[in-house]
Scaffold this active site. Structure first.
Site, PDB file in Angstrom:
ATOM      1  N   GLN A   1    -169.075  63.829  43.899  1.00  0.00           N
ATOM      2  CA  GLN A   1    -167.817  64.188  42.981  1.00  0.00           C
ATOM      3  C   GLN A   1    -168.233  65.419  43.302  1.00  0.00           C
ATOM      4  O   GLN A   1    -169.716  65.747  43.137  1.00  0.00           O
ATOM      5  CB  GLN A   1    -167.547  63.562  41.799  1.00  0.00           C
TER       6      GLN A   1
ATOM      7  N   THR B   1    -173.530  60.579  37.708  1.00  0.00           N
ATOM      8  CA  THR B   1    -173.512  59.061  39.040  1.00  0.00           C
ATOM      9  C   THR B   1    -172.100  58.329  39.073  1.00  0.00           C
ATOM     10  O   THR B   1    -171.711  57.585  39.072  1.00  0.00           O
ATOM     11  CB  THR B   1    -174.159  58.574  37.558  1.00  0.00           C
ATOM     12  N   HIS B   2    -171.285  58.843  39.860  1.00  0.00           N
ATOM     13  CA  HIS B   2    -170.411  58.761  41.077  1.00  0.00           C
ATOM     14  C   HIS B   2    -170.519  58.692  42.114  1.00  0.00           C
ATOM     15  O   HIS B   2    -169.698  59.234  42.832  1.00  0.00           O
ATOM     16  CB  HIS B   2    -168.957  59.311  40.313  1.00  0.00           C
ATOM     17  N   ASN B   3    -171.414  57.875  42.498  1.00  0.00           N
ATOM     18  CA  ASN B   3    -171.643  57.734  44.475  1.00  0.00           C
ATOM     19  C   ASN B   3    -170.543  56.969  44.184  1.00  0.00           C
ATOM     20  O   ASN B   3    -170.432  55.455  43.766  1.00  0.00           O
ATOM     21  CB  ASN B   3    -173.187  57.479  43.860  1.00  0.00           C
TER      22      ASN B   3
END
Lengths: 589, 247
Positions: free
Chosen positions: A346, A514-516
């Protein structure tokens, strides 16, 4: 290794996706076991008002996150560098234990735009091949917004999301997001109340021609009983949201929406502190036969099952597929293979504003997704002709909680210590506001995941290796959108403005998001995707891989709403189609 | 309180397991909702008393440093009186000092990329021990045999500035690394809940106007842009609520 009695389904990981799928499978009459490598966690036992608001323990030392000593990734920016382990989480914070990252998230609950699911074909048709960045591997999702709408709805009503609809069955409603895809009905609960910063942002953005609207929130504005009969309580704006468990039953999480009924279901059991080490395959390699896991005492167990649901966090789904030989590993030198392909992240940015001391922002009173958003520069909501990038970002003014160890903004150039630091810290703590953007991240041939050749986990297995950097497309997009944010901050009345558009190289230390995403992507072709539109592995039909690992690239929104929708979409395909004819692909290759 | 709960609390308190629970808890199968109210263990309160990690000399040096990083002035107490050195001492004696929960397996290549973060084989407690010894040697050489804690405020400010700006770094002494470590932990101590030994009398929170752990601000949300007047509350309550004056 001891062999346990067979189950109809084994679920690996008991967070959002595992809990939702567990409930749906149990409702269909299956005997289900969930294996969770972290501890049991629940509101009453673990998130207590007397212990929850502890920034050092949860926010800084990270008690709710996966221990790096249990599992981590190695990271590098380019293929010619030596990847080194992330020894302490920074840029992203994977969860651990029952509830997963759904325990410590902020609650931003978005639907992606209809055009986001057609990232390749929509842009190709509208702008031509030249609009795509160099070395991109952008793909359509293989599923459309219209297909997913009922499942977005189902997730929002499960989670009680607080928001203002912008488009109900094609009718554009005032106060909502005019750019959102159509929705069957309004949000289940009204928006949260806003703070001073959001009020300033709303007024300023409206004056500048934007149509701001309340961010859809998984922190619930009023008491709500969901269709499963589980009740959430109103948010108290405590300011301890992301990185913390909620002691008020106000944050949507597996604990507050599904687990109270799932755990009592006779068809369900959860085994905690049990880490799945690989998925077992039949002799011909075409079917999964169950999993092997290790419990906290180091005992190895075989759990046979007819259906294997991979419901771990995105990174760990991909890693377990690579260990288990499910799907062909991706090779960046040839572009062939699918597992590990299209890792994305992101591209966020910020505009910070220092105001005069007449403002009392009171940021410590807030909620994780208390915020106002403007979506004019997200996705393809604006004309990309001549801009030299694809995608966009949403623009947000959220409450940032001002927890004192981590959030004491001071103007650039101020000393980091001493009396001058102390004075500036006191002066600016209450009179600072921030406008942020949550930017898309496209996929590229050389941003990918594989197994590290050197570093091992505590069980001696190779760590996952992440090769990732922000590319020119994301930097141009972020610069463009950030430029649109500055006038808003100026109109809000800031006396000093500091703009920070996203720039590479990606660094593992500062928290970003924490947008993997990606690594086991969905699509319409087994040559270019790991799973079909129902998240079913193309060449192993009794394995389904849930979560953001399925995103072919990432949009300018937080992922959880789409993760929930994809999970319900897969669950319905399993219970209504797959179980009638088990072991068969739901989509013909 | 049942025996089972007592033993769980005792076990966890004994290991002071801020992180790293997976080593002590055991695998189990869960049916129903197996909760015991208030099972979560509270953090052990850091109490005044002898140093747990620092030697007397190390402690005196660290107290002198934290009091320059956060000086006592008209805005309130300095780092020393706020307990920042006590906080750091208690942290280094616990799991943080041992880097528990972090990935500490080698190899440790000598030249990591700037984007790759912490890549040292030396846990934080050892980094303090080695760093403070190197600092003591440096100060002895540069300031006529004196110790850190014997420098004037002005001298110490100049030393800390040169450490921060990497001007004092040598192959034997990673002065900027030591500065960053102490600076980071000092700020943690000054602004963390007082239960950990720093932020004494909530001095850090009072400096900012942070109200602490009240957990319900519906009254604040109902009236935006008003100055908040109530004093802060910590996990220990407020000093005037406690007979012993803690917090």
């Amino acid at each position: 290794m001891r062999r346990l009695p067979r189950k109809d389904a084994v679920i690996i990981g008991l967070g959002w996706t595992g809990a939702i799928m567990g409930w749906e499978l149990c409702q269909a009459g299956l005997q289900v076991v969930a294996l969770e490598r972290g501890p049991w966690r629940d509101t009453a036992s673990d998130f207590n008002i007397g212990t929850a608001p502890d920034e050092l323990r949860y926010g800084i030392r990270g008690e709710l996150f996966l221990n790096n000593s249990q599992d981590t990734v190695t990271a590098r920016n380019t293929v010619d560098q030596l990847a080194l382990p992330i020894r302490k989480w920074g840029s992203f914070l994977p969860g651990n234990g029952v509830g997963g990252a759904g325990v410590h998230w902020n609650g931003h609950t978005w639907r992606f735009l209809p055009s986001d699911f057609l990232m390749r074909s929509h842009y190709l048709q509208k702008y031509g091949e030249g609009v795509f960045p160099e070395n991109h591997t952008i793909q359509d999702w293989g599923v459309t917004y219209d297909e997913l709408e009922p499942y977005y709805d189902k997730f929002e009503y499960l989670a009680g999301i607080s928001g203002q609809a912008g488009n109900v069955k094609g009718e554009i409603l005032p106060g909502g997001n005019p750019f959102e895809g159509w929705r069957e009905r309004a949000y289940p609960t009204p928006p949260l109340k806003m703070q001073h910063a959001q009020n300033l942002f709303s007024r300023a953005a409206t004056e500048l021609g934007f149509k701001p609207f309340p961010m859809p929130s998984g922190n619930i504005s009023q008491a709500y009983t969901n269709p499963l009969g589980v009740t959430l309580a109103p948010c108290t704006y405590c300011g301890f949201c992301e990185r913390f468990g909620c002691a008020n039953y106000s944050k949507s999480s597996p604990q507050t929406t599904v687990l109270p009924v799932l755990m009592r279901h006779p068809g369900f059991e959860a085994r905690v502190q049990c880490e799945v080490v690989r998925v077992l395959k039949s002799a011909d390699g075409k079917t999964a036969t169950g999993v092997v896991y290790i419990d906290a005492q180091g005992e190895e167990w075989e759990q046979p099952a007819d259906l294997v649901i991979m419901a771990a966090y995105q990174l760990w789904n991909v890693r377990l597929m690579l260990y288990s030989g499910i799907g062909r590993p991706y090779d960046p030198s040839t572009g062939e293979g699918v597992v590990g392909k299209n890792y994305a992240y992101q591209a966020n940015s910020a505009v910070n504003g220092f105001f005069d001391s007449s403002h009392a922002f009171n940021h410590w009173a807030g909620a994780g997704s208390l915020g106002i958003t403007a979506d004019e520069y997200n996705g393809d909501n604006f004309d990309h002709s001549g801009l030299n990038f694809v995608g966009g970002a949403n623009i947000n003014c959220t409450s940032f909680h001002a927890r004192p160890i981590s959030a004491r903004p001071i103007p650039p150039g101020t000393p980091r210590w001493g009396s001058a630091w102390k004075k500036a810290t006191r002066e600016n703590y209450g009179s600072f506001a921030n406008v942020g953007s949550q930017g898309c991240n496209m996929s590229y041939r050389d941003n990918y995941l594989d197994l590290d050749p050197t570093y091992k986990d505590r069980l001696g297995r190779p760590l996952l290796r992440m090769t990732f950097d922000f590319k020119a497309n994301e930097e141009r997009m972020s610069a463009y959108v950030t430029d649109k944010m500055v006038p808003i901050m100026r109109a809000m009345g800031a006396k000093q403005i500091v703009a920070n558009p996203k720039k590479g190289p990606w660094n593992v230390v500062p928290y970003q998001t924490t947008h993997n995403t990606g690594g086991a992507i969905m699509g319409d072709n087994p040559r270019t995707s790991a799973v079909n539109k129902y998240l079913q592995v193309w060449d192993m039909p009794n394995v389904f891989v849930l979560g953001a690992s399925a995103f072919p690239q990432n949009a300018g929104y937080n992922p959880t709403g789409t993760v929930g929708a994809l999970t319900y979409h897969a669950a319905e395909a399993i219970t209504k189609q797959y179980l009638k004819n088990p072991g068969q692909p739901l989509v013909q290759a | 309180m049942t025996d089972a709960r007592t033993s769980r609390r005792t076990l966890l308190a004994a290991t002071t397991a801020l992180i790293g629970l997976s080593g002590t808890a055991s695998a189990r199968t869960v049916h129903g909702l197996p909760w015991t109210s208030n099972e979560v263990y509270p953090p052990a309160e850091a109490r005044p008393g002898p140093w747990l990690f620092f030697t007397a000399d190390e402690a005196a040096a660290v107290e002198a440093i934290v009091d320059r990083l956060i000086p006592a002035d008209e805005l309130g107490p300095g780092g020393k009186d706020a307990g920042c050195a006590v906080f750091i001492d208690r942290q280094l004696a616990g799991p943080y000092g041992r880097c528990e929960g972090m990935y500490m397996q080698g190899p440790f290549p000598p030249n990591p990329l700037p984007t790759q973060g912490f890549q040292s084989s030396v846990a934080f407690a050892s980094a303090y021990r080695q760093g403070l010894a190197a600092l003591a040697a440096h100060v002895g050489r540069s300031f006529g045999g004196r110790k850190v804690q014997q420098l004037s405020g002005e001298e110490l400010d100049r030393l800390l500035t040169s450490m921060e700006k990497r001007e004092t770094n040598t192959p034997e002494f990673n002065a900027s690394g030591l500065f960053d470590l102490i600076h980071n932990n000092t700020m943690e101590g000054f602004f963390a809940d007082p239960i950990y030994g720093g932020n004494r009398d909530m001095a850090g929170w009072k400096l900012l106007g942070f109200p602490g752990t009240r957990y319900d601000y519906r009254d604040v949300i109902a009236r935006p842009n008003r100055r908040y007047e109530l004093p802060p509350v910590s996990l220990l309550g407020r000093p005037d609520w406690n007979r012993g004056g803690r917090g």
